[in-house]
Scaffold this motif. Structure first.
Motif, PDB file in Angstrom:
ATOM      1  N   VAL A  47       0.841  -1.198   0.000  1.00  0.00           N
ATOM      2  CA  VAL A  47       0.000   0.000   0.000  1.00  0.00           C
ATOM      3  C   VAL A  47       0.876   1.249   0.000  1.00  0.00           C
TER       4      VAL A  47
ATOM      5  N   ASP B 255       1.543   5.236   0.775  1.00  0.00           N
ATOM      6  CA  ASP B 255       1.172   6.096   1.912  1.00  0.00           C
ATOM      7  C   ASP B 255       0.900   5.301   3.180  1.00  0.00           C
TER       8      ASP B 255
ATOM      9  N   LYS C 183       1.169   7.253   6.232  1.00  0.00           N
ATOM     10  CA  LYS C 183       0.311   8.431   6.382  1.00  0.00           C
ATOM     11  C   LYS C 183      -1.132   8.065   6.744  1.00  0.00           C
ATOM     12  N   LEU C 184      -1.573   6.891   6.279  1.00  0.00           N
ATOM     13  CA  LEU C 184      -2.977   6.522   6.460  1.00  0.00           C
ATOM     14  C   LEU C 184      -3.325   6.383   7.939  1.00  0.00           C
ATOM     15  N   PRO C 185      -4.531   6.816   8.334  1.00  0.00           N
ATOM     16  CA  PRO C 185      -4.922   6.627   9.725  1.00  0.00           C
ATOM     17  C   PRO C 185      -5.144   5.129  10.011  1.00  0.00           C
ATOM     18  N   PRO C 186      -4.883   4.696  11.252  1.00  0.00           N
ATOM     19  CA  PRO C 186      -5.024   3.277  11.583  1.00  0.00           C
ATOM     20  C   PRO C 186      -6.401   2.729  11.236  1.00  0.00           C
ATOM     21  N   ILE C 187      -7.423   3.537  11.359  1.00  0.00           N
ATOM     22  CA  ILE C 187      -8.798   3.102  11.112  1.00  0.00           C
ATOM     23  C   ILE C 187      -8.962   2.578   9.680  1.00  0.00           C
ATOM     24  N   ALA C 188      -8.282   3.227   8.705  1.00  0.00           N
ATOM     25  CA  ALA C 188      -8.400   2.801   7.310  1.00  0.00           C
ATOM     26  C   ALA C 188      -7.730   1.452   7.112  1.00  0.00           C
ATOM     27  N   LEU C 189      -6.557   1.283   7.736  1.00  0.00           N
ATOM     28  CA  LEU C 189      -5.820   0.036   7.556  1.00  0.00           C
ATOM     29  C   LEU C 189      -6.546  -1.121   8.223  1.00  0.00           C
ATOM     30  N   VAL C 190      -7.078  -0.886   9.419  1.00  0.00           N
ATOM     31  CA  VAL C 190      -7.810  -1.944  10.113  1.00  0.00           C
ATOM     32  C   VAL C 190      -9.029  -2.348   9.299  1.00  0.00           C
ATOM     33  N   ALA C 191      -9.779  -1.345   8.809  1.00  0.00           N
ATOM     34  CA  ALA C 191     -10.999  -1.632   8.060  1.00  0.00           C
ATOM     35  C   ALA C 191     -10.681  -2.368   6.770  1.00  0.00           C
ATOM     36  N   ALA C 192      -9.662  -1.908   6.038  1.00  0.00           N
ATOM     37  CA  ALA C 192      -9.310  -2.561   4.786  1.00  0.00           C
ATOM     38  C   ALA C 192      -8.833  -3.983   5.042  1.00  0.00           C
TER      39      ALA C 192
ATOM     40  N   ARG D 217      -9.791  -5.910   7.366  1.00  0.00           N
ATOM     41  CA  ARG D 217     -10.920  -6.775   7.701  1.00  0.00           C
ATOM     42  C   ARG D 217     -11.790  -7.072   6.498  1.00  0.00           C
TER      43      ARG D 217
ATOM     44  N   CYS E 196      -8.725   3.217  18.141  1.00  0.00           N
ATOM     45  CA  CYS E 196      -7.340   3.353  17.695  1.00  0.00           C
ATOM     46  C   CYS E 196      -7.006   4.731  17.152  1.00  0.00           C
ATOM     47  N   THR E 197      -7.867   5.278  16.296  1.00  0.00           N
ATOM     48  CA  THR E 197      -7.492   6.475  15.550  1.00  0.00           C
ATOM     49  C   THR E 197      -7.610   7.733  16.396  1.00  0.00           C
TER      50      THR E 197
ATOM     51  N   THR F 216      -4.168   9.706  14.816  1.00  0.00           N
ATOM     52  CA  THR F 216      -4.251  10.874  13.943  1.00  0.00           C
ATOM     53  C   THR F 216      -5.364  11.840  14.347  1.00  0.00           C
TER      54      THR F 216
ATOM     55  N   ALA G 188     -13.094  -1.581  13.473  1.00  0.00           N
ATOM     56  CA  ALA G 188     -13.424  -0.498  12.533  1.00  0.00           C
ATOM     57  C   ALA G 188     -14.605  -0.780  11.594  1.00  0.00           C
ATOM     58  N   VAL G 189     -14.706  -1.987  11.051  1.00  0.00           N
ATOM     59  CA  VAL G 189     -15.896  -2.324  10.268  1.00  0.00           C
ATOM     60  C   VAL G 189     -16.473  -3.608  10.844  1.00  0.00           C
TER      61      VAL G 189
ATOM     62  N   TYR H 142     -12.845   2.979   3.581  1.00  0.00           N
ATOM     63  CA  TYR H 142     -11.572   2.259   3.572  1.00  0.00           C
ATOM     64  C   TYR H 142     -11.068   1.957   2.166  1.00  0.00           C
TER      65      TYR H 142
ATOM     66  N   LEU I 269     -11.887   8.987   9.728  1.00  0.00           N
ATOM     67  CA  LEU I 269     -11.570   8.537   8.371  1.00  0.00           C
ATOM     68  C   LEU I 269     -12.133   9.510   7.341  1.00  0.00           C
TER      69      LEU I 269
ATOM     70  N   TYR J  96      -9.798  12.469   7.291  1.00  0.00           N
ATOM     71  CA  TYR J  96      -8.573  12.219   6.513  1.00  0.00           C
ATOM     72  C   TYR J  96      -8.866  12.245   5.012  1.00  0.00           C
TER      73      TYR J  96
END
Lengths: 131, 291
Positions: free
Chosen positions: A112, A114, A117-126, A128, B9-10, B14, B44-45, B201, B235, B238
């Motif tokens: 991936v 960035d 840079k990505l917030p943890p929430i995006a990485l965790v969600a993706a 999952r 977490c977030t 951030t 998160a989801v 996401y 999210l 961001y």
């Protein structure tokens, strides 16, 4: 119509599989198109949500290879608007889950851009949803 | 009133700005915040297939630990969340546990190293607490510094409003952020994209789709005269911020700063210590420019 591997191998059909997994009966759908009309990601999809549902109804395995099921961001816009009270987002997640359970992941988090840079929430969600 | 607090977490990474401002606002309104001990990430989801319970294990573990914290520190049963996604996931897991005894049994087996979940908690988002426990009138009383008619576009995003069983407001016509903004002296902007999805996401795998999406959202807010966009989801914040940078050339109209709802409330309450200096300068300038 695409080859029906599951039926040839004596397995249940896709609509039954989805019903078993998610509790949603795709035969309720009368293809009004409201889900596709309101979908925020519709312009990126190869098949609109109701088209995917129609493919499940006719047991077309191509629905499992649709790009749409990975583009759906599970925002539930379709689910709250469906006049037949189908939880469309749940059906999409059902299709994704069939693929994921067959080990067909669509993302490698190491590649991936960035990543830092990505917030943890995006990485965790993706993580999952895609793996 | 002592309430439990689940950051997620977030909010600790951030979106630390949101935490600082929200907690300061609630403390100013007379709440004592007790953070859940040993909380874990909620995931998160919430994966939706019903033939498995694994997606509920992490959130239920957090809820169990919230209950132990509640007993230990004698707090009320209210569990505060700041992040839209945490709010969604915790409520979905809580619903699933309460509505289905088979699922509850399975989860208890998975979580045999913890005490059983008793289902006593009431999970509430920051906005719900402001609306239902505090009330709009009391917010108005607390305002020290009016926002002077600042044009604020609220961006709800998806998971605060959908699905219906965990929504904090109407899915199609939400009003809670607008009401709060009116109490602060701002002028809320009604634009069509406020309850739509930002792409969420998808930013990890297909960021281009998300930048297209956020460009539409920001342009629409611009068309309706917004000077600032507020949200509660880290999210969304961001995606909207980064999307504007990535689509700078194609974007019609100005770039719009993205803030958290809590930051504007903290500013109006005069809680300067809770704001990042640059955020304070930004709001100061915008309010002053309006005269």
């Amino acid at each position: 119509m695409a080859k029906n591997l599951w039926r040839e191998k004596g397995m249940v059909n896709l609509a039954e599989k989805i019903y078993e997994m998610t509790g949603e009966n795709v035969y309720l759908c009368y293809l009004c198109g409201k889900c596709g009309a309101g979908c925020p990601m519709a312009d990126k999809m190869d098949y609109l949500p109701y088209q995917v549902i129609h493919m499940i109804q006719i047991n077309d395995m191509e629905s499992l290879n649709a790009k749409s099921i990975w583009i759906c961001a599970t925002c539930f816009t379709c689910s709250v608007r469906c006049p037949r009270n189908l939880d469309v987002a749940r059906i999409m997640d059902g299709l994704r889950t069939i693929k994921v359970r067959a080990q067909e992941q669509t993302i490698d988090l190491r590649e991936v851009e960035d990543l830092d840079k990505l917030p943890p929430i995006a990485l965790v969600a993706a993580g999952r949803k895609y793996t | 009133m002592r309430i439990l607090y689940y950051p997620g977490c977030t909010v600790k990474a951030t979106a630390i700005r949101d935490e600082k401002a929200s907690l300061a606002v609630l403390e100013a309104l007379g709440f004592k915040i007790v953070e859940v001990e040993d909380w874990v990430c909620c995931g998160a989801v919430y994966n939706l297939p019903r033939d498995t319970v694994i997606q509920a294990v992490a959130p239920i573990r957090t809820l169990i630990r919230a209950e132990s914290t509640m007993r230990k520190h004698k707090t009320s049963e209210i569990l505060l969340t700041l992040c839209s996604m945490c709010n969604h996931v915790l409520k979905m897991a809580d619903n699933m546990y309460r509505s289905n005894p088979d699922v509850a049994y399975k989860l208890d087996v998975y979580l045999s190293d913890e005490p059983n979940y008793e289902g006593k908690l009431k999970i509430m988002h920051f906005l719900e607490i402001l609306r239902d426990l505090v009330g709009y009138d009391k917010i108005k009383e607390k305002v020290r510094r009016s926002l002077g008619g600042l044009k604020v576009a609220s961006f709800y995003g998806c998971l605060l409003l959908r699905p219906r069983e965990v929504a904090i407001d109407d899915s199609e016509d939400p009003i809670v952020i607008e009401e709060i903004m009116i109490q602060l002296g701002a002028d809320p902007v009604d634009y069509p994209y406020r309850n739509e999805c930002c792409g969420s996401y998808n930013v990890v795998r297909t960021p281009e789709y998300v930048w297209d999406r956020t460009k539409d959202i920001v342009e629409s807010a611009n068309d309706y005269g917004a000077e600032i966009i507020v949200t509660t989801c880290p999210l969304c914040a961001y995606n909207l911020e980064e999307g504007q940078k990535r689509r700078k050339k194609e974007l019609k109209g100005r770039e719009i700063p993205i803030l958290y709802v809590s930051e504007l409330v903290a500013y109006a309450f005069g809680l300067d210590d809770a704001l990042e200096p640059e955020v304070k300068v930004l709001i100061d300038r915008m309010v002053r420019d309006r005269g």
